[in-house]
Design an enzyme around this catalytic site. Structure first.
Site, PDB file in Angstrom:
ATOM      1  N   ASP A 109       0.653  -1.198   0.044  1.00  0.00           N
ATOM      2  CA  ASP A 109      -0.099   0.139   0.094  1.00  0.00           C
ATOM      3  C   ASP A 109       0.917   1.254  -0.153  1.00  0.00           C
ATOM      4  OD1 ASP A 109      -2.959   0.676   0.846  1.00  0.00           O
ATOM      5  OD2 ASP A 109      -1.572   2.397   1.781  1.00  0.00           O
ATOM      6  N   ASN A 168      -2.699  13.108  -2.613  1.00  0.00           N
ATOM      7  CA  ASN A 168      -3.660  13.450  -3.505  1.00  0.00           C
ATOM      8  C   ASN A 168      -4.331  14.879  -3.260  1.00  0.00           C
ATOM      9  OD1 ASN A 168      -4.104  11.378  -5.579  1.00  0.00           O
ATOM     10  ND2 ASN A 168      -5.407  10.373  -4.189  1.00  0.00           N
ATOM     11  N   HIS A 172      -5.412  14.914  -8.089  1.00  0.00           N
ATOM     12  CA  HIS A 172      -5.488  13.459  -8.410  1.00  0.00           C
ATOM     13  C   HIS A 172      -4.728  12.905  -9.609  1.00  0.00           C
ATOM     14  CE1 HIS A 172      -8.610  12.282  -5.400  1.00  0.00           C
ATOM     15  NE2 HIS A 172      -8.962  13.562  -5.228  1.00  0.00           N
ATOM     16  N   ASP A 189      -2.493   9.815  -9.624  1.00  0.00           N
ATOM     17  CA  ASP A 189      -2.812   8.765 -10.693  1.00  0.00           C
ATOM     18  C   ASP A 189      -1.218   8.476 -11.328  1.00  0.00           C
ATOM     19  OD1 ASP A 189      -5.215   8.903 -10.162  1.00  0.00           O
ATOM     20  OD2 ASP A 189      -5.997   9.596 -12.042  1.00  0.00           O
ATOM     21  N   GLU A 248      -4.841   2.382  -3.660  1.00  0.00           N
ATOM     22  CA  GLU A 248      -3.440   2.697  -3.886  1.00  0.00           C
ATOM     23  C   GLU A 248      -2.944   1.262  -3.304  1.00  0.00           C
ATOM     24  OE1 GLU A 248      -4.823   4.535   0.123  1.00  0.00           O
ATOM     25  OE2 GLU A 248      -5.691   4.414  -1.796  1.00  0.00           O
TER      26      GLU A 248
END
Length: 238
Positions: free
Chosen positions: A106, A114, A119, A123, A149
C-alpha cells in the site's frame, strides 16, 4: 513454390485479409493438373474473406478477455485476475509441494498526496509504482492493482525468506525513487504471507498478508511485516 503434398499437381493460394491486414494464406491443392479455374476465384475469395473475418473476430475476443483482466489506469493486472490466479497458484503449490507467497502493498499516506498535489499527480504516482513493481519482479510473478492505492503480488515457487527479500527490495526501490513533480519521498508498507505457513486457502493467505500490512502501518509505515508465525522484518520509518 514448395509442394506441401506429394500428390499435389496444382495449387491456388489466396491471402486472408481483414481491414487491410494480412492474417494468413488459404491454399488449396489438387491432384489434377489445372484444377483451379479463374471462374472459381470469386467464390474462393468469398471463402477467404469469411475465414479472415473469423480469425480477426477470434483475435478481438481474445483481446477483450485480456482487457477484462487489466487495470485501466496502470495497465497491470486487476483484482479479477488476482482472484483467478491465486487459486491456480495455491493449487499448484499444494500439488507439487512448492512454496508460494502473497505480498499486499500500500502506498503510504496516499490521500495526503492527492490532497497536496491533486489526483492527476496521484494517478501518475500509481502508474510509476506499478511500473517499478513490474520491472523488479520475476517474469513468473504477478503484480495486480488490488484497489485504490493497494497492490497484490503473487510469488511462485518461493521460500519465506525469498518473499521477504523481494518485498524489502520493492520497498527500498520506491523509497529511493524520485517521482517527477513530487518534492517529497514516496514510501510503501507491505505485508507478506507464504503457503502453507500462513494459510492453505485464498482467504487465509489474503487475510494473513493483510494482517502484515496492517501491522506495518501501525508500526510507522515504510516497512515490511510478515504475518504471524514468522519473524518480523522492519525497515526504518520515514
Amino acid at each position: 513454390h514448395v509442394r506441401l503434398f506429394r500428390e499435389s499437381a496444382s495449387r491456388m493460394s489466396i491471402p486472408l485479409i481483414s481491414f487491410g491486414q494480412t492474417l494468413g494464406v488459404l491454399t488449396l491443392h489438387s491432384s489434377e493438373r489445372n484444377a483451379f479455374r479463374e471462374s472459381a476465384l470469386q467464390s474462393l475469395e468469398s471463402v477467404a474473406d469469411i475465414c479472415a473475418n473469423s480469425i480477426q473476430n477470434a483475435n478481438y475476443i481474445e483481446r477483450v478477455k485480456q482487457l477484462a483482466y487489466l487495470d485501466g489506469l496502470t495497465g497491470i493486472f486487476n483484482r479479477r485476475f488476482f482472484e483467478l490466479r491465486i487459486m491456480e497458484e495455491i493449487e499448484r503449490a499444494r500439488r507439487y509441494g512448492t512454496g508460494m507467497g502473497v505480498i499486499m502493498a500500500d502506498i503510504d499516506q496516499f490521500k495526503r498526496l492527492n490532497d497536496e498535489f491533486g489526483h492527476l499527480l496521484g494517478d501518475e504516482v500509481l502508474r510509476q509504482v506499478s511500473s517499478l513493481f513490474h520491472q523488479q519482479l520475476r517474469k513468473v510473478d504477478v503484480v495486480c492493482r488490488y484497489g485504490g492505492e493497494e497492490f497484490a503480488i503473487l510469488l511462485t515457487q518461493i521460500t519465506a525468506q525469498q518473499a521477504i527479500a523481494i518485498a524489502e527490495k520493492l520497498r527500498r526501490m520506491v523509497e529511493s525513487y524520485q517521482f517527477p513533480g513530487v518534492p517529497r519521498t514516496i514510501t510503501i508498507s507491505a505485508g507478506v504471507a507464504v503457503f502453507p505457513a500462513h494459510g492453505t486457502t485464498r482467504d487465509e493467505m489474503v487475510r494473513a498478508a493483510d494482517s502484515g500490512l496492517y501491522a506495518a502501518k501501525q508500526a510507522g509505515r515504510n516497512r515490511i511485516c510478515v504475518a504471524k508465525r514468522l519473524a518480523l522484518s522492519t525497515a526504518s520509518t520515514q
